[in-house]
Design a protein around this motif. Structure first.
Motif, PDB file in Angstrom:
ATOM      1  N   ARG A 106       0.840  -1.213   0.000  1.00  0.00           N
ATOM      2  CA  ARG A 106       0.000   0.000   0.000  1.00  0.00           C
ATOM      3  C   ARG A 106       0.871   1.258   0.000  1.00  0.00           C
ATOM      4  O   ARG A 106       0.615   2.224  -0.745  1.00  0.00           O
ATOM      5  CB  ARG A 106      -0.927  -0.020   1.205  1.00  0.00           C
ATOM      6  N   ASN A 107       1.923   1.268   0.821  1.00  0.00           N
ATOM      7  CA  ASN A 107       2.811   2.426   0.884  1.00  0.00           C
ATOM      8  C   ASN A 107       3.544   2.636  -0.436  1.00  0.00           C
ATOM      9  O   ASN A 107       3.747   3.783  -0.873  1.00  0.00           O
ATOM     10  CB  ASN A 107       3.825   2.249   2.012  1.00  0.00           C
ATOM     11  N   ASN A 111       1.181   4.242  -2.821  1.00  0.00           N
ATOM     12  CA  ASN A 111       0.906   5.622  -2.438  1.00  0.00           C
ATOM     13  C   ASN A 111       2.070   6.552  -2.780  1.00  0.00           C
ATOM     14  O   ASN A 111       1.872   7.716  -3.140  1.00  0.00           O
ATOM     15  CB  ASN A 111       0.592   5.707  -0.938  1.00  0.00           C
ATOM     16  N   GLU A 112       3.290   6.046  -2.677  1.00  0.00           N
ATOM     17  CA  GLU A 112       4.465   6.860  -2.950  1.00  0.00           C
ATOM     18  C   GLU A 112       4.625   7.115  -4.442  1.00  0.00           C
ATOM     19  O   GLU A 112       4.887   8.236  -4.875  1.00  0.00           O
ATOM     20  CB  GLU A 112       5.721   6.195  -2.388  1.00  0.00           C
TER      21      GLU A 112
END
Length: 250
Positions: free
Chosen positions: A228-229, A232-233
């Motif tokens: 997920r990170n 998102n990045e």
């Protein structure tokens, strides 16, 4: 496991006279032999259900004394170190396994479908070709890879039954072969034995206290958060790869 963790009272044919509550446990590992341990794919004893013609996760050539036996084969799960010796030329007998494992060995290994018996989980099945007694096998979730199963064998012996070498008399006994499994409290309710549990053929690959892993639920959560990170990045720089051998992933 280190030899010191294997009590001497767990070995020997008269062990029940010393302590009737002890189980005999066949410890198997991928290391060297020592202190009563047996090596998977090296020692047939950690694949054979005592007093029967049943082999679990053994598809390699058999020793001469097994040539006359009508062997009953089980596969605990679809990992290479457990189906070693199994090819599309397999013709030595029916392979009993879970439904997912059955699909994999038919599609990937191209084993003939008429030589694969897809068994349901948590449903006792009488093994008609087993020797050493009336044998009922039950597959249970092993919490490992897709299709992985622990196997309970309930062996009912009678006056006319040849109990086999090293098995005391005509006593009814149950056996548990764990295959590869990941312990969790949720596994315990499914382990129901019809008779006294005589032996556990136990996976000890990570049995040493030095192996300290995070709980499965925490590991899954960490992976999800990392993915997920990453999206998102910078979602444009994240690549998704489809693996061919998904069954090899826990």
């Amino acid at each position: 496991l280190p030899p010191v963790l294997i009590p001497p009272s767990w070995t020997g044919r008269d062990r029940h006279k010393r302590n009737p509550h002890l189980l005999k446990i066949w410890f198997r590992c991928r290391g060297e032999r020592g202190g009563g341990t047996l090596r998977m794919n090296k020692d047939l004893d950690c694949h054979n259900i005592p007093g029967t013609n049943i082999l679990v996760d053994w598809f390699r050539p058999l020793p001469p004394e097994w040539k006359h036996k009508n062997t009953v084969f089980f596969l605990s799960h679809f990992h290479g170190d457990h189906y070693s010796g199994l090819t599309e030329q397999w013709d030595r007998g029916t392979i009993h396994c879970s439904k997912i494992t059955a699909t994999l060995i038919k599609r990937v290994m191209r084993v003939k479908p008429d030589l694969v018996d897809a068994m349901p989980l948590n449903a006792p099945v009488k093994m008609e070709k087993a020797t050493g007694g009336i044998v009922t096998a039950t597959l249970c979730d092993a919490n490992h890879c897709p299709g992985a199963a622990m196997i309970i064998f309930d062996v009912e012996r009678s006056e006319s039954t040849n109990a086999g070498p090293g098995i005391k008399g005509l006593e009814n006994r149950s056996y548990l072969h764990t295959g590869d499994f990941r312990y969790a409290p949720k596994l315990l309710p499914q382990l129901s034995f019809k008779f006294r549990l005589e032996a556990i053929l136990l996976d000890t690959t990570y049995g040493h206290p030095k192996h300290d892993f995070a709980a499965q639920v925490n590991s899954i959560e960490m992976i999800i958060n990392d993915i997920r990170n990453a999206f998102n990045e910078n979602a444009d720089r994240v690549s998704v790869t489809k693996g061919q051998n998904v069954a090899a992933k826990k």
